[in-house]
Write a protein that holds these residues in place. Structure first.
Motif, PDB file in Angstrom:
ATOM      1  N   LEU A 132       0.790  -1.117   0.136  1.00 16.86           N
ATOM      2  CA  LEU A 132       0.206   0.140   0.024  1.00 16.86           C
ATOM      3  C   LEU A 132       0.804   1.240   0.125  1.00 16.86           C
ATOM      4  O   LEU A 132       1.924   1.091   0.745  1.00 16.86           O
ATOM      5  N   PRO A 133       0.443   2.369  -0.720  1.00 15.49           N
ATOM      6  CA  PRO A 133       1.290   3.480  -0.899  1.00 15.49           C
ATOM      7  C   PRO A 133       1.276   4.353   0.447  1.00 15.49           C
ATOM      8  O   PRO A 133       0.349   4.450   1.138  1.00 15.49           O
ATOM      9  N   PRO A 134       2.308   5.367   0.847  1.00 17.63           N
ATOM     10  CA  PRO A 134       2.112   5.891   1.845  1.00 17.63           C
ATOM     11  C   PRO A 134       1.325   7.310   1.633  1.00 17.63           C
ATOM     12  O   PRO A 134       1.956   8.166   1.323  1.00 17.63           O
ATOM     13  N   ALA A 135       0.137   7.023   1.666  1.00 15.32           N
ATOM     14  CA  ALA A 135      -0.754   7.874   1.100  1.00 15.32           C
ATOM     15  C   ALA A 135      -1.645   8.606   2.099  1.00 15.32           C
ATOM     16  O   ALA A 135      -2.181   7.688   3.055  1.00 15.32           O
ATOM     17  N   ALA A 136      -2.299   9.659   2.072  1.00 16.87           N
ATOM     18  CA  ALA A 136      -3.276  10.160   3.184  1.00 16.87           C
ATOM     19  C   ALA A 136      -4.551   9.308   3.114  1.00 16.87           C
ATOM     20  O   ALA A 136      -5.178   9.197   4.114  1.00 16.87           O
ATOM     21  N   GLN A 137      -5.088   8.902   1.961  1.00 19.11           N
ATOM     22  CA  GLN A 137      -6.069   7.989   1.861  1.00 19.11           C
ATOM     23  C   GLN A 137      -6.010   6.727   2.486  1.00 19.11           C
ATOM     24  O   GLN A 137      -7.161   6.114   3.034  1.00 19.11           O
ATOM     25  N   VAL A 138      -4.740   6.142   2.192  1.00 19.34           N
ATOM     26  CA  VAL A 138      -4.726   4.964   2.930  1.00 19.34           C
ATOM     27  C   VAL A 138      -4.776   5.101   4.432  1.00 19.34           C
ATOM     28  O   VAL A 138      -5.313   4.538   5.193  1.00 19.34           O
ATOM     29  N   GLN A 188      -9.817   3.590  -9.213  1.00 16.01           N
ATOM     30  CA  GLN A 188      -9.834   2.417 -10.125  1.00 16.01           C
ATOM     31  C   GLN A 188     -11.375   1.716 -10.102  1.00 16.01           C
ATOM     32  O   GLN A 188     -11.387   0.612 -10.063  1.00 16.01           O
ATOM     33  N   PHE A 189     -12.390   2.619  -9.968  1.00 15.13           N
ATOM     34  CA  PHE A 189     -13.638   2.049  -9.843  1.00 15.13           C
ATOM     35  C   PHE A 189     -14.639   3.218 -10.250  1.00 15.13           C
ATOM     36  O   PHE A 189     -14.273   4.213 -10.056  1.00 15.13           O
ATOM     37  N   GLY A 190     -16.039   2.861 -10.459  1.00 17.17           N
ATOM     38  CA  GLY A 190     -17.154   3.789 -10.852  1.00 17.17           C
ATOM     39  C   GLY A 190     -17.070   4.140 -12.258  1.00 17.17           C
ATOM     40  O   GLY A 190     -16.385   3.559 -13.362  1.00 17.17           O
ATOM     41  N   LEU A 191     -17.775   5.080 -12.692  1.00 18.70           N
ATOM     42  CA  LEU A 191     -18.211   5.336 -13.887  1.00 18.70           C
ATOM     43  C   LEU A 191     -17.013   6.075 -14.628  1.00 18.70           C
ATOM     44  O   LEU A 191     -16.877   5.866 -15.874  1.00 18.70           O
ATOM     45  N   PHE A 192     -16.005   6.705 -14.082  1.00 15.07           N
ATOM     46  CA  PHE A 192     -15.012   7.536 -14.471  1.00 15.07           C
ATOM     47  C   PHE A 192     -13.764   6.764 -14.165  1.00 15.07           C
ATOM     48  O   PHE A 192     -12.670   7.641 -13.916  1.00 15.07           O
ATOM     49  N   LYS A 193     -13.914   5.553 -14.096  1.00 13.15           N
ATOM     50  CA  LYS A 193     -12.626   4.703 -13.624  1.00 13.15           C
ATOM     51  C   LYS A 193     -11.369   5.289 -14.249  1.00 13.15           C
ATOM     52  O   LYS A 193     -11.123   5.267 -15.598  1.00 13.15           O
ATOM     53  N   GLY A 194     -10.311   5.673 -13.610  1.00  9.48           N
ATOM     54  CA  GLY A 194      -8.933   6.070 -13.904  1.00  9.48           C
ATOM     55  C   GLY A 194      -8.911   7.398 -14.963  1.00  9.48           C
ATOM     56  O   GLY A 194      -8.015   7.853 -15.369  1.00  9.48           O
ATOM     57  N   GLY A 195     -10.022   8.294 -14.881  1.00 12.69           N
ATOM     58  CA  GLY A 195     -10.021   9.334 -15.541  1.00 12.69           C
ATOM     59  C   GLY A 195      -9.015  10.441 -15.271  1.00 12.69           C
ATOM     60  O   GLY A 195      -8.605  10.305 -13.802  1.00 12.69           O
ATOM     61  N   PHE A 196      -8.940  11.561 -16.072  1.00 13.13           N
ATOM     62  CA  PHE A 196      -7.766  12.294 -15.778  1.00 13.13           C
ATOM     63  C   PHE A 196      -8.513  13.963 -15.433  1.00 13.13           C
ATOM     64  O   PHE A 196      -9.447  14.293 -16.219  1.00 13.13           O
ATOM     65  N   ILE A 197      -8.255  14.588 -14.363  1.00 16.44           N
ATOM     66  CA  ILE A 197      -8.700  15.694 -14.017  1.00 16.44           C
ATOM     67  C   ILE A 197      -7.645  16.952 -13.884  1.00 16.44           C
ATOM     68  O   ILE A 197      -6.536  16.548 -13.597  1.00 16.44           O
ATOM     69  N   ARG A 198      -7.972  18.102 -14.230  1.00 14.48           N
ATOM     70  CA  ARG A 198      -6.758  19.279 -14.165  1.00 14.48           C
ATOM     71  C   ARG A 198      -7.834  20.578 -13.812  1.00 14.48           C
ATOM     72  O   ARG A 198      -9.117  20.351 -14.145  1.00 14.48           O
ATOM     73  N   PHE A 222      -9.059   5.927  -4.401  1.00 17.47           N
ATOM     74  CA  PHE A 222      -9.940   6.880  -4.953  1.00 17.47           C
ATOM     75  C   PHE A 222      -9.356   8.140  -5.782  1.00 17.47           C
ATOM     76  O   PHE A 222      -9.856   8.868  -6.244  1.00 17.47           O
ATOM     77  N   GLY A 223      -8.095   7.484  -6.336  1.00 16.43           N
ATOM     78  CA  GLY A 223      -7.203   8.362  -7.183  1.00 16.43           C
ATOM     79  C   GLY A 223      -6.501   9.064  -6.253  1.00 16.43           C
ATOM     80  O   GLY A 223      -6.263   9.031  -4.789  1.00 16.43           O
ATOM     81  N   SER A 224      -5.741  10.137  -7.086  1.00 20.50           N
ATOM     82  CA  SER A 224      -4.682  11.110  -6.331  1.00 20.50           C
ATOM     83  C   SER A 224      -4.717  12.467  -6.901  1.00 20.50           C
ATOM     84  O   SER A 224      -4.812  12.302  -8.223  1.00 20.50           O
ATOM     85  N   ILE A 225      -4.369  13.529  -6.410  1.00 24.15           N
ATOM     86  CA  ILE A 225      -4.221  14.677  -6.923  1.00 24.15           C
ATOM     87  C   ILE A 225      -3.084  15.468  -6.300  1.00 24.15           C
ATOM     88  O   ILE A 225      -2.635  15.312  -5.103  1.00 24.15           O
ATOM     89  N   VAL A 226      -2.442  16.251  -7.546  1.00 22.63           N
ATOM     90  CA  VAL A 226      -1.273  16.795  -7.039  1.00 22.63           C
ATOM     91  C   VAL A 226      -1.549  18.395  -7.385  1.00 22.63           C
ATOM     92  O   VAL A 226      -1.916  18.686  -8.245  1.00 22.63           O
ATOM     93  N   SER A 227      -1.510  19.177  -6.236  1.00 21.13           N
ATOM     94  CA  SER A 227      -1.940  20.640  -6.136  1.00 21.13           C
ATOM     95  C   SER A 227      -0.536  21.380  -6.558  1.00 21.13           C
ATOM     96  O   SER A 227       0.561  21.341  -5.845  1.00 21.13           O
ATOM     97  N   LEU A 228      -0.303  22.418  -7.324  1.00 19.45           N
ATOM     98  CA  LEU A 228       0.711  23.470  -7.710  1.00 19.45           C
ATOM     99  C   LEU A 228       0.297  24.821  -6.959  1.00 19.45           C
ATOM    100  O   LEU A 228       0.262  25.762  -7.996  1.00 19.45           O
ATOM    101  N   GLY A 229      -0.482  24.836  -6.190  1.00 19.45           N
ATOM    102  CA  GLY A 229      -0.627  25.999  -5.457  1.00 19.45           C
ATOM    103  C   GLY A 229      -1.781  26.842  -6.239  1.00 19.45           C
ATOM    104  O   GLY A 229      -2.759  26.199  -6.904  1.00 19.45           O
ATOM    105  N   GLY A 230      -1.649  28.056  -6.480  1.00 23.34           N
ATOM    106  CA  GLY A 230      -2.504  28.779  -7.521  1.00 23.34           C
ATOM    107  C   GLY A 230      -2.433  28.781  -8.804  1.00 23.34           C
ATOM    108  O   GLY A 230      -2.896  29.057  -9.598  1.00 23.34           O
ATOM    109  N   TYR A 231      -1.386  27.644  -9.172  1.00 25.91           N
ATOM    110  CA  TYR A 231      -1.150  27.508 -10.621  1.00 25.91           C
ATOM    111  C   TYR A 231      -1.817  26.372 -11.365  1.00 25.91           C
ATOM    112  O   TYR A 231      -1.290  25.917 -12.315  1.00 25.91           O
TER     113      TYR A 231
END
Length: 450
Positions: free
Chosen positions: A342-348, A394-404, A377-386
């Motif tokens: 398991l990854p060292p992630a907040a969701q875990v 890896q489940f659900g209607l939009f499995k593995g989709g990309f958001i930005r 549940f996926g993962s997000i990286v935030s570049l502050g205000g940029y």
């Protein structure tokens, strides 16, 4: 499941003395007040009703900050005083006991946790002491791994906890003032192209941009940020599309990104790479690698990995002692038969905390614990205000989709706010969010020097 012992006391009335036997509260001790630990102690006292319990939290920090936000505090784009949760105040509100201190060892036979003396500014406040437990939950989190590279501990900052983030913030504020006064260059190197390193590099650029708003118009051209990653790509745990988008955005912001850059030594003014290159940097941050605290390897025979993570069974109990659980970054649980961890992630950490909160009440009554099941549940990286970039689970209607863009930024915000709601309750969590929104309008956009 061990039963709690009982204690007796005498009741004096008008007739003969009577002995009344009352159950001793089951002592649940949680070591580490991070995402998992603080969620557990904040909810267990209100969840377990049939079995008398006493819940104690141990942590060496006086207050908690959501770990994915530490890089913003380090850069000064977020004020720690607005985002921290005092353990003492939380203990009063959520009915647990806070014990400040650093764990030195565990005695499994006597079921005791030993704490080092507590010192503040060189003054001893509390002596060396111990706390007894019936059930022990280890949630000590993780830290950057220096891999024994010469000079890293002496010349690089780390931002694994609240104190380290505040120390770095004080240093960078002083360096920025020196740079402005001397009209010189400030070279900053961030080692580690994971989420922490990538997000910190963006926040440092944001620091220069916001500082210009307060009169330091030329600072952007006086600060050079270099991000180094030993692997072939940034954000190795993320999908390629997220990693590529984040790198392109960082480079457009002016960050120099170097991949395949393995650091072999650090000194006061530079980093030495395996290929012979030298990266000059007066200020260096080490955000590479992840390992559990060194103390985990000394916990009275518990099975650990080479990165000090405590090996647990699917029930999150340690392999050698069913009274002891380990959750979050300090634990090691294979995802599959191939041995993938398991990854060292907040969701875990959150999901494991929720698992124990849900099933510990039954376990205290003798019901077997079910195995923990992780949902990505996926993962997000935030570049502050940029901007922000992420992938859906890896489940659900939009499995593995990309958001930005704004969708990803909103997702990142909601992760934090839902975490606050779990700690403080829905209404109080909402009021904290409202207070933060007001502060963002009326207070400075960065933490200015005192």
């Amino acid at each position: 499941m061990p039963k709690s012992s009982t204690v007796s006391f005498e009741q004096h009335g008008g007739g003969p003395e009577q002995k009344i036997i009352a159950p001793r509260p089951h002592q649940i001790v949680v070591v580490g007040g991070g995402i998992a630990g603080l969620e557990i102690v904040s909810k267990l006292p209100r969840t377990i009703r049939r079995t008398p319990i006493a819940v104690t939290l141990i942590d060496r920090e006086p207050a908690y900050v959501w770990k994915p936000m530490l890089h913003t505090i380090a850069a000064g784009t977020t004020d720690v005083s607005q985002q921290e949760t005092s353990y003492i105040a939380q203990a009063r509100s959520r009915r647990f006991v806070f014990e400040p201190g650093e764990v030195q060892g565990i005695n499994r036979k006597e079921r005791k946790v030993y704490l080092a003396p507590l010192e503040i500014d060189g003054r001893r406040i509390l002596p060396k002491r111990h706390i007894s437990y019936d059930t022990l939950i280890l949630a000590t989190g993780s830290q950057a791994n220096d891999f024994g590279i010469p000079g890293v501990r002496d010349h690089c900052f780390m931002i694994d906890n609240r104190s380290q983030a505040m120390n770095f913030n004080r240093e960078i504020m002083a360096r920025v003032l020196e740079t402005l006064v001397a009209n010189s260059m400030l070279q900053i190197a961030v080692v580690g192209g994971g989420a922490t390193g990538v997000e910190l590099a963006a926040e440092l650029i944001q620091l220069t941009d916001v500082t210009a708003y307060y009169g330091a118009a030329g600072l952007r051209n006086q600060v050079k940020v270099t991000l180094l990653e030993s692997g072939p790509n940034l954000l190795g745990a993320f999908p390629d599309r997220v990693a590529i988008a984040a790198r392109e955005r960082l480079e457009r912001l002016g960050v120099t990104v170097l991949t395949g850059a393995q650091v072999v030594a650090a000194d006061a003014g530079s980093l030495q790479l395996a290929d012979g290159r030298q990266i000059n940097a007066e200020l260096k941050v080490w955000a590479a690698g992840v390992k559990a605290a060194d103390a985990c390897a000394t916990f009275d025979g518990l099975e650990v990995t080479r990165n000090n993570q405590i090996v647990v069974r699917p029930t999150l109990q340690t392999t050698v002692d069913s009274r002891i659980f380990a959750v979050g970054d300090c634990s090691s649980l294979p995802l599959d038969d191939a041995g993938k961890q398991l990854p060292p992630a907040a969701q875990v950490a959150h999901q494991q905390a929720s698992h124990l909160i849900r099933y510990l009440p039954g376990w205290l009554e003798g019901v077997d614990l079910p195995p923990f099941n992780f949902r990505d549940f996926g993962s997000i990286v935030s570049l502050g205000g940029y901007g922000a970039y992420g992938s859906l689970g890896q489940f659900g209607l939009f499995k593995g989709g990309f958001i930005r863009g704004r969708v990803a930024q909103l997702g990142h915000i909601l992760l934090y706010r839902s975490h606050q709601a779990r700690l403080h309750g829905f209404w109080r969590g909402g009021l904290i969010w409202l207070a933060d929104m007001i502060n963002s309008r009326v207070r400075p956009r960065i933490r200015l020097p005192d």
